[in-house]
Scaffold this active site. Structure first.
Site, PDB file in Angstrom:
ATOM      1  N   CYS A 189       0.578  -0.976  -0.256  1.00  0.00           N
ATOM      2  CA  CYS A 189      -0.041  -0.065  -0.681  1.00  0.00           C
ATOM      3  C   CYS A 189       1.026   1.049  -0.152  1.00  0.00           C
ATOM      4  CB  CYS A 189      -1.049  -0.068   1.222  1.00  0.00           C
ATOM      5  SG  CYS A 189      -2.339   1.579   1.851  1.00  0.00           S
ATOM      6  N   CYS A 245      -3.263   3.150  -7.513  1.00  0.00           N
ATOM      7  CA  CYS A 245      -3.026   2.804  -8.353  1.00  0.00           C
ATOM      8  C   CYS A 245      -2.120   1.399  -9.048  1.00  0.00           C
ATOM      9  CB  CYS A 245      -2.052   3.695  -9.547  1.00  0.00           C
ATOM     10  SG  CYS A 245      -2.468   2.535 -11.379  1.00  0.00           S
ATOM     11  N   CYS A 300       1.209   2.013 -11.101  1.00  0.00           N
ATOM     12  CA  CYS A 300       2.772   2.647 -10.826  1.00  0.00           C
ATOM     13  C   CYS A 300       2.905   3.162  -9.499  1.00  0.00           C
ATOM     14  CB  CYS A 300       2.373   4.131 -11.884  1.00  0.00           C
ATOM     15  SG  CYS A 300       0.409   4.722 -11.181  1.00  0.00           S
ATOM     16  N   CYS A 327      -0.963   7.788 -15.600  1.00  0.00           N
ATOM     17  CA  CYS A 327      -0.129   7.434 -14.887  1.00  0.00           C
ATOM     18  C   CYS A 327       1.111   8.681 -15.493  1.00  0.00           C
ATOM     19  CB  CYS A 327      -0.164   5.990 -15.219  1.00  0.00           C
ATOM     20  SG  CYS A 327      -0.298   4.190 -14.429  1.00  0.00           S
ATOM     21  N   CYS A 367      28.375  -7.728   7.576  1.00  0.00           N
ATOM     22  CA  CYS A 367      29.190  -7.490   6.339  1.00  0.00           C
ATOM     23  C   CYS A 367      28.772  -7.030   4.901  1.00  0.00           C
ATOM     24  CB  CYS A 367      29.326  -8.463   6.147  1.00  0.00           C
ATOM     25  SG  CYS A 367      28.390  -9.952   5.321  1.00  0.00           S
ATOM     26  N   CYS A 410      13.752  -9.011  -1.946  1.00  0.00           N
ATOM     27  CA  CYS A 410      13.243 -10.163  -2.996  1.00  0.00           C
ATOM     28  C   CYS A 410      14.338 -11.570  -3.898  1.00  0.00           C
ATOM     29  CB  CYS A 410      13.679  -8.438  -4.720  1.00  0.00           C
ATOM     30  SG  CYS A 410      15.222  -7.719  -4.965  1.00  0.00           S
TER      31      CYS A 410
END
Length: 261
Positions: free
Chosen positions: A126, A167, A170, A180, A222, A229
């Site tokens: 969000c 949206c 975007c 957009c 480190c 992801c």
């Protein structure tokens, strides 16, 4: 006792008898439990058996202190904590870790587990800065179609938590009657904030993941970074790590990030 089914999980009977067998080897035969010690596989210290942590399903055991430090390092890297035993891939159960971790780390662990269940390409956050709830694209669409018309065609979505419209294309608050491209070109929302974020990132020494563009800060450890992801890179120069090895010649660490005052 929690029961799980599927590949890689032991049966209820096996789990019960394995637990009983393990406890029979470590439990004291008299009322004075403090005399029974067990060696932690990480620090190699002899520790009271009552202060040993047993990982669910694989039964590897370590002292509370070592498990806590190991879990915290993994969580700070955005990784779902796993058994510290080399080569073991058993996930740690959040219910088992509540007695070890602070409320802050429990919240981080809950978020990591939730993120791990949603494929990266399906994740949406969000854009409301007061919310930032994680959703899957499918989850957001199903919720939005109950709240507004033409959600699928328009790209409009509603957050499943705060119900603010945004949206999906975007990733900004919903811009009705405006494309957009036109919305971004109008400088209403993103440009000034992006410039401010870039300035703050340079000042604080943050790095941006080249794969998903999330901003990352090294708190401790480190320079080998693993983004949420899954992309691995060098915190110093941003070059990719491949097969757990750097593609650059930067130093692996700095003592100021390794040794806490």
């Amino acid at each position: 006792m929690k029961i799980r089914f599927g590949y890689g999980r032991v049966s209820v009977v096996t789990y019960t008898f394995a637990r009983a067998a393990l406890l029979s080897k470590t439990s004291p035969m008299n009322s004075d439990s403090t005399i029974l010690k067990e060696t932690c596989a990480i620090c190699l210290e002899n520790v009271d058996v009552l202060k040993m942590f047993s990982v669910d399903y694989c039964f590897h055991r370590f002292c509370f202190s070592c498990v806590k430090k190991n879990v915290e390092v993994q969580l700070r890297q955005g990784i779902v904590p796993k058994c510290p035993f080399e080569g073991c891939r058993s996930d740690l159960e959040i219910d088992s870790c509540t007695k070890l971790l602070t409320p802050e780390l429990i919240e981080i662990m809950t978020q990591c587990i939730k993120e791990a269940r949603v494929p990266f390409t399906e994740r949406i956050y969000c854009p409301n800065s007061r919310c930032s709830t994680l959703m899957s694209k499918c989850e957001a669409l199903e919720f939005s179609e109950m709240k507004c018309k033409n959600a699928r065609e328009s790209g409009a979505r509603k957050c499943i938590k705060c119900c603010e419209s945004f949206c999906v294309n975007c990733k900004v608050p919903w811009h009705e009657n405006m494309s957009c491209y036109d919305y971004k070109s109008s400088h209403i929302y993103s440009c000034s904030k992006d410039a401010a974020l870039d300035s703050l990132a340079k000042k604080e020494g943050w790095r941006q993941c080249k794969k998903c563009s999330h901003m990352i800060e090294l708190a401790v450890g480190c320079f080998h970074m693993t983004c949420r992801c899954g992309y691995e890179f060098c915190y110093t120069c941003g070059m990719e790590w491949r097969e757990k090895k750097p593609t650059c010649t930067c130093p692996r660490w700095d003592e100021c990030y390794i040794i806490r005052n």
